[in-house]
Design an enzyme around this catalytic site. Structure first.
Site, PDB file in Angstrom:
ATOM      1  N   ASP A  18       0.821  -1.210   0.000  1.00 54.11           N
ATOM      2  CA  ASP A  18       0.000   0.000   0.000  1.00 54.11           C
ATOM      3  C   ASP A  18       0.859   1.265   0.000  1.00 54.11           C
ATOM      4  O   ASP A  18       1.972   1.273   0.533  1.00 54.11           O
ATOM      5  CB  ASP A  18      -0.927  -0.017   1.235  1.00 54.11           C
ATOM      6  CG  ASP A  18      -2.079   0.969   1.103  1.00 54.11           C
ATOM      7  OD1 ASP A  18      -2.434   1.323  -0.036  1.00 54.11           O
ATOM      8  OD2 ASP A  18      -2.620   1.385   2.134  1.00 54.11           O
ATOM      9  N   TRP A  23       2.783   8.007  -2.547  1.00 54.90           N
ATOM     10  CA  TRP A  23       4.175   8.179  -3.013  1.00 54.90           C
ATOM     11  C   TRP A  23       4.197   9.165  -4.176  1.00 54.90           C
ATOM     12  O   TRP A  23       5.045  10.054  -4.236  1.00 54.90           O
ATOM     13  CB  TRP A  23       4.741   6.822  -3.439  1.00 54.90           C
ATOM     14  CG  TRP A  23       6.175   6.844  -3.862  1.00 54.90           C
ATOM     15  CD1 TRP A  23       7.277   6.627  -3.075  1.00 54.90           C
ATOM     16  CD2 TRP A  23       6.666   7.110  -5.186  1.00 54.90           C
ATOM     17  NE1 TRP A  23       8.436   6.738  -3.830  1.00 54.90           N
ATOM     18  CE2 TRP A  23       8.079   7.034  -5.128  1.00 54.90           C
ATOM     19  CE3 TRP A  23       6.063   7.395  -6.415  1.00 54.90           C
ATOM     20  CZ2 TRP A  23       8.891   7.229  -6.238  1.00 54.90           C
ATOM     21  CZ3 TRP A  23       6.879   7.602  -7.522  1.00 54.90           C
ATOM     22  CH2 TRP A  23       8.275   7.516  -7.425  1.00 54.90           C
ATOM     23  N   HIS A  35       2.128   3.535  -9.029  1.00 49.87           N
ATOM     24  CA  HIS A  35       1.923   2.104  -9.291  1.00 49.87           C
ATOM     25  C   HIS A  35       3.092   1.537 -10.100  1.00 49.87           C
ATOM     26  O   HIS A  35       3.572   0.436  -9.846  1.00 49.87           O
ATOM     27  CB  HIS A  35       0.611   1.873 -10.042  1.00 49.87           C
ATOM     28  CG  HIS A  35      -0.607   2.275  -9.264  1.00 49.87           C
ATOM     29  ND1 HIS A  35      -0.810   1.889  -7.964  1.00 49.87           N
ATOM     30  CD2 HIS A  35      -1.693   3.021  -9.604  1.00 49.87           C
ATOM     31  CE1 HIS A  35      -1.966   2.388  -7.540  1.00 49.87           C
ATOM     32  NE2 HIS A  35      -2.509   3.090  -8.512  1.00 49.87           N
ATOM     33  N   SER A  63      -7.544  -5.552  -5.060  1.00 52.37           N
ATOM     34  CA  SER A  63      -8.618  -6.124  -4.245  1.00 52.37           C
ATOM     35  C   SER A  63      -9.953  -6.083  -4.992  1.00 52.37           C
ATOM     36  O   SER A  63     -10.103  -5.334  -5.973  1.00 52.37           O
ATOM     37  CB  SER A  63      -8.744  -5.352  -2.929  1.00 52.37           C
ATOM     38  OG  SER A  63      -9.395  -4.110  -3.139  1.00 52.37           O
ATOM     39  N   TRP A  67     -11.997  -2.241  -7.729  1.00 53.41           N
ATOM     40  CA  TRP A  67     -12.761  -1.963  -8.956  1.00 53.41           C
ATOM     41  C   TRP A  67     -13.533  -0.660  -8.845  1.00 53.41           C
ATOM     42  O   TRP A  67     -13.949  -0.088  -9.846  1.00 53.41           O
ATOM     43  CB  TRP A  67     -13.759  -3.095  -9.248  1.00 53.41           C
ATOM     44  CG  TRP A  67     -13.127  -4.404  -9.607  1.00 53.41           C
ATOM     45  CD1 TRP A  67     -13.030  -5.502  -8.812  1.00 53.41           C
ATOM     46  CD2 TRP A  67     -12.515  -4.764 -10.860  1.00 53.41           C
ATOM     47  NE1 TRP A  67     -12.389  -6.533  -9.484  1.00 53.41           N
ATOM     48  CE2 TRP A  67     -12.069  -6.107 -10.741  1.00 53.41           C
ATOM     49  CE3 TRP A  67     -12.300  -4.088 -12.072  1.00 53.41           C
ATOM     50  CZ2 TRP A  67     -11.415  -6.780 -11.780  1.00 53.41           C
ATOM     51  CZ3 TRP A  67     -11.657  -4.759 -13.105  1.00 53.41           C
ATOM     52  CH2 TRP A  67     -11.221  -6.083 -12.962  1.00 53.41           C
ATOM     53  N   ARG A  69     -12.439   2.156  -7.953  1.00 53.59           N
ATOM     54  CA  ARG A  69     -11.590   3.341  -8.235  1.00 53.59           C
ATOM     55  C   ARG A  69     -11.948   3.905  -9.618  1.00 53.59           C
ATOM     56  O   ARG A  69     -12.588   3.225 -10.414  1.00 53.59           O
ATOM     57  CB  ARG A  69     -10.117   2.935  -8.185  1.00 53.59           C
ATOM     58  CG  ARG A  69      -9.701   2.555  -6.771  1.00 53.59           C
ATOM     59  CD  ARG A  69      -8.204   2.386  -6.657  1.00 53.59           C
ATOM     60  NE  ARG A  69      -7.861   2.062  -5.276  1.00 53.59           N
ATOM     61  CZ  ARG A  69      -6.640   2.146  -4.781  1.00 53.59           C
ATOM     62  NH1 ARG A  69      -5.637   2.526  -5.531  1.00 53.59           N
ATOM     63  NH2 ARG A  69      -6.418   1.837  -3.512  1.00 53.59           N
ATOM     64  N   LEU A 129      10.740 -20.255  -4.709  1.00 52.08           N
ATOM     65  CA  LEU A 129       9.705 -19.459  -4.042  1.00 52.08           C
ATOM     66  C   LEU A 129       8.329 -19.644  -4.708  1.00 52.08           C
ATOM     67  O   LEU A 129       8.234 -19.616  -5.935  1.00 52.08           O
ATOM     68  CB  LEU A 129      10.100 -17.977  -4.127  1.00 52.08           C
ATOM     69  CG  LEU A 129       9.101 -16.969  -3.548  1.00 52.08           C
ATOM     70  CD1 LEU A 129       9.217 -16.933  -2.028  1.00 52.08           C
ATOM     71  CD2 LEU A 129       9.351 -15.573  -4.130  1.00 52.08           C
ATOM     72  N   GLU A 205       1.406 -12.983  12.443  1.00 54.86           N
ATOM     73  CA  GLU A 205       2.002 -11.813  13.077  1.00 54.86           C
ATOM     74  C   GLU A 205       1.848 -10.645  12.106  1.00 54.86           C
ATOM     75  O   GLU A 205       2.059 -10.793  10.903  1.00 54.86           O
ATOM     76  CB  GLU A 205       3.492 -12.064  13.370  1.00 54.86           C
ATOM     77  CG  GLU A 205       3.728 -13.141  14.392  1.00 54.86           C
ATOM     78  CD  GLU A 205       3.188 -12.790  15.778  1.00 54.86           C
ATOM     79  OE1 GLU A 205       3.243 -11.607  16.157  1.00 54.86           O
ATOM     80  OE2 GLU A 205       2.707 -13.702  16.475  1.00 54.86           O
TER      81      GLU A 205
HETATM   82  C1  IPE Z   1      -5.298  -2.691  -0.001  1.00 56.00           C
HETATM   83  O1  IPE Z   1      -5.048  -1.344  -0.152  1.00 56.00           O
HETATM   84  C2  IPE Z   1      -5.313  -3.357  -1.356  1.00 56.00           C
HETATM   85  C3  IPE Z   1      -4.014  -3.502  -2.020  1.00 56.00           C
HETATM   86  C4  IPE Z   1      -2.869  -3.143  -1.529  1.00 56.00           C
HETATM   87  C5  IPE Z   1      -4.056  -4.125  -3.319  1.00 56.00           C
HETATM   88  P1  IPE Z   1      -6.209  -0.255  -0.288  1.00 56.00           P
HETATM   89  O2  IPE Z   1      -5.547   1.042  -0.497  1.00 56.00           O
HETATM   90  O3  IPE Z   1      -7.180  -0.684  -1.340  1.00 56.00           O
HETATM   91  O4  IPE Z   1      -6.930  -0.348   1.132  1.00 56.00           O
HETATM   92  P2  IPE Z   1      -7.747   0.763   1.917  1.00 56.00           P
HETATM   93  O5  IPE Z   1      -8.757   1.314   0.973  1.00 56.00           O
HETATM   94  O6  IPE Z   1      -6.784   1.800   2.369  1.00 56.00           O
HETATM   95  O7  IPE Z   1      -8.328   0.036   3.091  1.00 56.00           O
HETATM   96  C1  IPE Z   2      -1.712   0.262  -3.309  1.00 60.48           C
HETATM   97  O1  IPE Z   2      -1.488   1.615  -3.344  1.00 60.48           O
HETATM   98  C2  IPE Z   2      -1.929  -0.314  -4.683  1.00 60.48           C
HETATM   99  C3  IPE Z   2      -3.289  -0.774  -4.932  1.00 60.48           C
HETATM  100  C4  IPE Z   2      -4.294  -0.707  -4.117  1.00 60.48           C
HETATM  101  C5  IPE Z   2      -3.528  -1.329  -6.257  1.00 60.48           C
HETATM  102  P1  IPE Z   2      -2.684   2.681  -3.311  1.00 60.48           P
HETATM  103  O2  IPE Z   2      -3.076   2.982  -4.726  1.00 60.48           O
HETATM  104  O3  IPE Z   2      -3.773   2.224  -2.442  1.00 60.48           O
HETATM  105  O4  IPE Z   2      -1.944   3.924  -2.688  1.00 60.48           O
HETATM  106  P2  IPE Z   2      -2.495   4.908  -1.565  1.00 60.48           P
HETATM  107  O5  IPE Z   2      -2.926   4.057  -0.411  1.00 60.48           O
HETATM  108  O6  IPE Z   2      -3.649   5.647  -2.177  1.00 60.48           O
HETATM  109  O7  IPE Z   2      -1.344   5.782  -1.233  1.00 60.48           O
HETATM  110 MG    MG Z   3      -4.156   2.413  -0.448  1.00 54.59          MG
END
Ligand code: IPE
Ligand code: IPE
Ligand code: MG
Length: 243
Positions: A18, A23, A35, A63, A67, A69, A129, A205
């Protein structure tokens, strides 16, 4: 101070990658560049996991809620995932990595599924792995899929109701045959699971770092492993020394 080692190396590490968007925002860049930079971090982390002798790595890439977004971001993420796997598969194969898609296949399009099936087939016999890519993954959707599968088997007389156990459920999870994660790392600082590995995380953990995913490197990974090594895992028991 370095904590005393109570555990060895985790067998299975899972990562919530995340912070890509933040970033990019901090650099006044569009989110998609975050990304793209995140893929670089993933490559480093996969290699480091192999090098350290970790057996399995599960990474949360997309996740079931992602979708929702904006369409441009979703399209970019799908395209980035496809391009990355097409570009990396040969090298990962050479390194002995076994790839598996952990997610809902039923709602993915043919083109994406073809790439996944190809990657899974080519790498199926690899002994290095195991890399589970949690893509179109949601913990609740996964449990729903298990419930529907078992209900169908019971209705068709294939298994008895009494024969359903924690093990029969575990056997149908998207991450199988990988055992439950010992350690779940979340970058980006949020203290939540966001629907990741709900069943499997029962006794994992949890390690959260403020480092944003594109900045996460080998040293950060090693810090998480060292922290895990110092944890006392109790699984609900009272330890012998306290009795
Ligand atoms: C979790 O991050 C999903 C992934 C890293 C793929 P999100 O950014 O979607 O989670 P929330 O919305 O902060 O809970
Ligand atoms: C995680 O980064 C990547 C995915 C969920 C695909 P985010 O896109 O959620 O980045 P933040 O949390 O908005 O910084
Ligand atoms: Mg995020």
């Amino acid at each position: 101070m370095k904590k005393k080692a109570l555990n060895g190396l985790p067998t299975h590490v899972a990562i919530i990658m995340d912070g890509n968007g933040r970033w990019a925002s901090r650099r006044a860049l569009p989110r998609f560049l975050g990304h793209r930079q995140g893929v670089k971090a993933l490559k480093k982390v996969v290699r480091y996991a192999s090098k350290r002798g970790i057996s399995a790595l599960t990474v949360y890439a997309f996740s079931t809620e992602n979708w929702t977004r904006p369409k441009e971001e979703v399209d970019f993420l799908l395209d980035l995932m496809q391009k990355t796997f097409v570009a990396e598969i040969e090298e990962l194969h050479r390194e002995g990595v076994r790839i598996q898609l952990a997610g809902d296949r039923a709602s993915l399009n043919e083109e994406i599924l073809k790439i996944w099936h190809g990657a899974e087939e080519i790498t199926a016999q690899n002994q290095g792995l195991t890399l589970n890519v949690a893509f179109n993954y949601g913990g609740r959707q996964e449990i729903l899929h298990v419930v529907q599968t078992l209900a169908k088997q019971v209705a068709q007389g294939e298994i008895a109701l009494d024969a359903i156990s924690e093990q029969t459920i575990a056997n149908l999870l998207y991450t199988q045959p990988t055992p439950d994660p010992d350690l779940i790392i979340r970058t980006g600082g949020e203290m939540r699971l966001s629907n990741f590995l709900l069943w499997q995380a029962a006794y994992s953990e949890f390690y959260v770092t403020d480092v944003l995913w594109p900045d996460f490197d080998e040293d950060d990974f090693e810090r998480a492993l060292q922290d895990y090594a110092g944890r006392e895992r109790r699984f609900g028991q009272v330890l012998a020394k306290e009795q």
